[in-house]
Enzyme design. Structure first.
Site, PDB file in Angstrom:
ATOM      1  N   TYR A   3      56.870   9.920 -45.413  1.00  0.00           N
ATOM      2  CA  TYR A   3      56.741  11.209 -46.182  1.00  0.00           C
ATOM      3  C   TYR A   3      57.947  12.171 -46.216  1.00  0.00           C
ATOM      4  CZ  TYR A   3      51.605   9.953 -46.428  1.00  0.00           C
ATOM      5  OH  TYR A   3      50.656   9.644 -46.637  1.00  0.00           O
TER       6      TYR A   3
ATOM      7  N   MET B 266      49.658   9.526 -40.573  1.00  0.00           N
ATOM      8  CA  MET B 266      48.098   9.504 -39.940  1.00  0.00           C
ATOM      9  C   MET B 266      47.652   8.287 -39.272  1.00  0.00           C
ATOM     10  SD  MET B 266      44.489  10.915 -41.342  1.00  0.00           S
ATOM     11  CE  MET B 266      44.911  12.534 -41.701  1.00  0.00           C
TER      12      MET B 266
ATOM     13  N   LYS C 109      37.261  13.629 -16.016  1.00  0.00           N
ATOM     14  CA  LYS C 109      37.171  14.333 -17.040  1.00  0.00           C
ATOM     15  C   LYS C 109      37.895  13.804 -18.384  1.00  0.00           C
ATOM     16  CE  LYS C 109      40.559  17.738 -15.826  1.00  0.00           C
ATOM     17  NZ  LYS C 109      40.793  19.366 -15.810  1.00  0.00           N
TER      18      LYS C 109
ATOM     19  N   ARG D  92      42.284  32.400 -13.986  1.00  0.00           N
ATOM     20  CA  ARG D  92      41.223  31.693 -15.017  1.00  0.00           C
ATOM     21  C   ARG D  92      39.897  32.049 -14.606  1.00  0.00           C
ATOM     22  NH1 ARG D  92      42.132  25.329 -15.585  1.00  0.00           N
ATOM     23  NH2 ARG D  92      41.131  25.032 -13.772  1.00  0.00           N
TER      24      ARG D  92
END
Length: 365
Positions: free
Chosen positions: A258, A306, A38, A130
């Site tokens: 930043y 980013m 997965k 769950r």
């Protein structure tokens, strides 16, 4: 497509094969492996290498869409979706011949009233909190399923929540599951798959492996808990690396990044490296992590951007184009990086984004 970006994840398929062989040795030859691939195989993208995953008779994914992707790339063997599917996915489940885990009464009814055929594994809720039916409902739930001739019960399973840290609690879960399995065997002629052990369970409760296990992070060579590698010989499969794309020297008192979160304390040589938080390189590493350049650790300075970050290479012989390892599994491990970011190796690896190309080494063809 030719890889031109300097930031890549290098994935060693020979190391993956080594880990699979070691897991098979550990659990024994009579236990089937259902690799959990997965989330793009925990971020390694090994799920996209069809010649590798086609060696397994059955694989596990988390969502129906992940299963469909496997079918469309040519995987023909069994696929099992671990999590409860949704009613709008029923047509896809049937069309692509996907086995699903269920524990919902309403979803069972929808399946049963369909004109399609389905293979299911019944999930027993033993303490994960769950999904899963109460173990005391095993007989009742199986009898409900048997009313629908279009549904075939192929498996029964549970999730162990704390097999890494809590022996007593896990043993209680295993006791509940064993009771459910015993009851299921009394009712059903055959149960093809019985499974409860993922990576933690495999290493700490191997005697409870039944006939199928679900290896996850150990397949990729990383520890599900500290000390796991003392039990099994694992080889990490991936390295995350980039290159220096810009170098400059600044004076003492210069601000970096930043919000001026780092101010230089001396004349400093600064390297810019093109991997940032949009690539999955955690912003939490700002001003406290480090990377490996030419065999030496270079501190991260300033806030992670980013698309890139800056490192102090004042004390390192560094040039534009030099390789930068985010983790190399030796000098800087995935676990170290995850710890510095305040997270775990699972998250650190699986959230490296798709825009970081994966390069497979030691591929058979």
């Amino acid at each position: 497509m030719e890889i031109t970006r300097p930031t890549v994840m290098e994935v060693d398929l020979r190391a993956f094969e080594h880990n699979i062989n070691k897991i098979r040795e550990y659990v024994g030859k009579n236990i089937e492996l259902m690799p959990v691939i997965k989330a793009n195989a925990y971020g390694t993208y090994i799920n996209k290498v069809n010649e590798v995953i086609s060696k397994f008779n059955i694989v596990a994914v988390a969502t129906v869409d992940e299963a469909i992707e496997l079918r469309e790339q040519g995987y023909k063997n069994e696929i099992f979706v671990l999590n409860q599917a949704y009613k709008d996915e029923i047509e896809k489940i049937a069309k692509y011949n996907i086995a699903i885990g269920i524990s919902s009464d309403s979803f069972l009814e929808i399946l049963g009233n369909s004109n399609q055929k389905f293979n299911i594994h019944i999930e027993i809720g033993t303490g994960m909190g769950r999904t899963g039916i109460n173990p005391n409902r095993t007989e009742e739930y199986i009898e409900k399923v048997k009313k629908y001739p279009n549904i075939k019960i192929e498996g029964i399973y549970t999730h162990l929540s704390s097999a890494d840290i809590d022996k007593e609690y896990t043993e209680k879960q295993l006791m509940y599951f064993e009771r459910a399995v015993k009851k299921a065997k009394e009712i059903l002629d055959e149960i093809k798959y019985i499974h409860c052990n993922a990576s933690n369970g495999i290493l700490n409760f191997v005697e409870n492996s039944y006939n199928l296990v679900r290896p996850g992070i150990i397949m990729y060579g990383y520890e599900p808990f500290e000390g796991a590698k003392e039990k099994i010989d694992l080889k990490p499969v991936c390295k995350l690396k980039s290159k220096i794309t810009f170098l400059k020297e600044v004076e003492e008192g210069a601000s970096i990044g930043y919000s001026r979160s780092y101010i230089t304390k001396r004349k400093t040589k600064v390297a810019t490296i093109p991997i940032g938080y949009a690539d999955g390189f955690k912003r939490e590493l700002s001003n406290k992590g480090y990377v490996l350049i030419n065999g030496k650790k270079a501190p991260i300075i300033g806030s992670i951007c980013m698309d890139g970050f800056m490192a102090d290479v004042t004390d390192i012989e560094a040039s534009i184009g030099d390789e930068v390892y985010i983790w190399d599994n030796e000098n800087i491990t995935l676990e170290e990086v995850a710890s510095m970011a305040g997270t775990m190796n699972y998250e650190m690896m699986s959230t490296i984004m798709h825009r970081v190309p994966r390069i497979f080494i030691n591929r058979e063809n």
